[in-house]
Design an enzyme around this catalytic site. Structure first.
Site: not given
Length: 434
Positions: A308, A365
């Site tokens: 991320h 996700d």
């Protein structure tokens, strides 16, 4: 603002200036560089804004190193376990958790605004039947100011609040309409006796010829997913909303701009990319081969859903979603091969020195697309689901920005790398070398 300063010396001229430190409640301070150009004739240069704070905000805090996410100071784990999306929406908008009476009034207020103008429904028929739902979302949300121009005076705090409520209420109705357009089914009217997420599931999957009963587990799973996606500080789409709003654009146009930014595969489309990756891998036995490709510097392939931009630890939202995945899949009568593949991929990657050294942990996700798939949401609607949840965060940031007396129009500068000044050459005198 802190009373501490840093000194910056220009090696060209020897001139030294003081840069103030801007200190927040949590996290590192910022260095005030606003007067560098005036004092030194130079810009700060930070591609992608990796080290630049664009504003001060009291909405969301992220500690990427520790894997911490706070909404108005409350840990996301506590909110996901004990709260609801509509309560989190109130918290993000108003800064405090509501009383029981305030929450009920807010819930009723949002439900009161869930219907859209009947004329607006005809707008959907102007899109091709297989148009991507995000394309329809951008267009329809952007058109809302043409239907609700009674509350677009951005200088009026009451107008701003009404627009915020309308957006939170109407975006799920518009999103469900995008799905119905693709399916060739009639749009369903909202039901005011249902919850926010129950109402959305009804508008998505009900048809006029049959009764529809909302699945409580699906309703709760969606509620938690929406909470986890409600806000995430100054990401690309939120920064887009703020940038658009800084010019004085109406709130509906600002949120449409945020939706357009979210559509990018590096942002809101990441969960769709994860699902495609798992389908490509196909079998647990193929995982080592794909991990080897991800580690190969000469191979552009990379594993989606790992790592991320901000988190350098396990994404706290991923832990919550992982447990929801188990519940939803078990309720659907067994495991999903893609979910089993995801679990195995996660296990292998988290024990691989390559991923450990680079702190490439699963992010939100990695699992969200699998849950949406289990709930019957098609892949092209995944980013739309994200947009429904993130509308609350966008609206909260827009409200905060509009109430800031120091707010200025966003106007980034650049380092020009084009040709130096040159003279115009008449067409008849030009050669191929000009």
């Amino acid at each position: 603002m802190s009373d501490r300063t840093l000194k910056l010396t220009d090696q060209r001229s020897g001139k030294t200036i003081d840069l103030p430190l801007v200190k927040g409640t949590l996290g590192p301070p910022g260095i005030g560089v606003g007067h560098i150009y005036r004092e030194l004739g130079a810009f700060s240069y930070d591609p992608g804004f990796l080290s630049t704070a664009s504003c001060q905000s009291n909405i969301t805090y992220i500690d990427g190193e520790q894997g911490i996410l706070l909404y108005r100071g409350y840990p996301i784990e506590q909110l996901a376990a004990q709260s609801t999306f509509i309560e989190v929406a109130y918290l993000l908008l108003y800064g405090e958790l509501p009383t029981a009476a305030q929450l009920e009034d807010f819930r009723r207020l949002i439900l009161h605004h869930t219907m859209i103008n009947e004329t607006l429904k005809r707008f959907f028929t102007g899109f091709y039947h297989d148009a991507h739902p995000m394309a329809v979302m951008v267009g329809v949300v952007g058109s809302l100011s043409a239907f609700y121009h009674d509350s677009t005076d951005i200088a009026n705090p009451k107008h701003r609040e009404i627009s915020a409520h309308r957006l939170i209420a109407k975006v799920p109705t518009i999103a469900a309409g995008c799905y119905k357009l693709n399916m060739g089914e009639p749009m369903m009217y909202p039901q005011n006796h249902l919850s926010y997420c129950g109402n959305f599931l009804h508008m998505m999957f009900a048809v006029p010829c049959e009764d529809y009963e909302v699945d409580p587990l699906a309703e709760r799973a969606l509620d938690i997913l929406f909470m986890l996606h409600a806000d995430h500080e100054q990401n690309a789409s939120t920064a887009t909303v703020r940038q658009a709003g800084s010019s004085g654009a109406d709130p509906f146009a600002c949120i449409a701009a945020g939706i357009a930014s979210l559509w990018g595969p590096a942002h809101g489309g990441a969960n769709e990319a994860v699902l495609k990756m798992l389908e490509e891998i196909g079998d647990v036995r193929a995982i080592p081969r794909y991990i080897a490709r991800a580690k190969d510097r000469d191979d552009p392939y990379r594993l989606m859903g790992f790592g991320h931009r901000v988190y350098k630890n396990y994404d706290p939202r991923a832990r919550i979603i992982r447990s929801i995945c188990h519940e939803v899949l078990e309720s659907r009568g067994g495991s999903d091969p893609l979910f089993e593949l995801a679990l195995r991929l996660e296990e292998i990657a988290l024990n691989d020195e390559y991923f450990i050294e680079r702190k490439l942990y699963p992010n939100v996700d990695f699992y969200s697309g699998i849950i949406y798939r289990a709930l019957g949401v098609p892949v092209n609607m995944f980013t739309v689901m994200f947009a429904i949840a993130r509308t609350v965060g966008w609206v909260a940031h827009w409200l905060e920005m509009m109430a800031d007396p120091d707010q200025k129009i966003g106007r980034p500068r650049q380092i020009y790398t084009g040709p130096a000044q040159r003279d115009y050459v008449p067409l008849e005198k030009r050669t191929a070398s000009d």
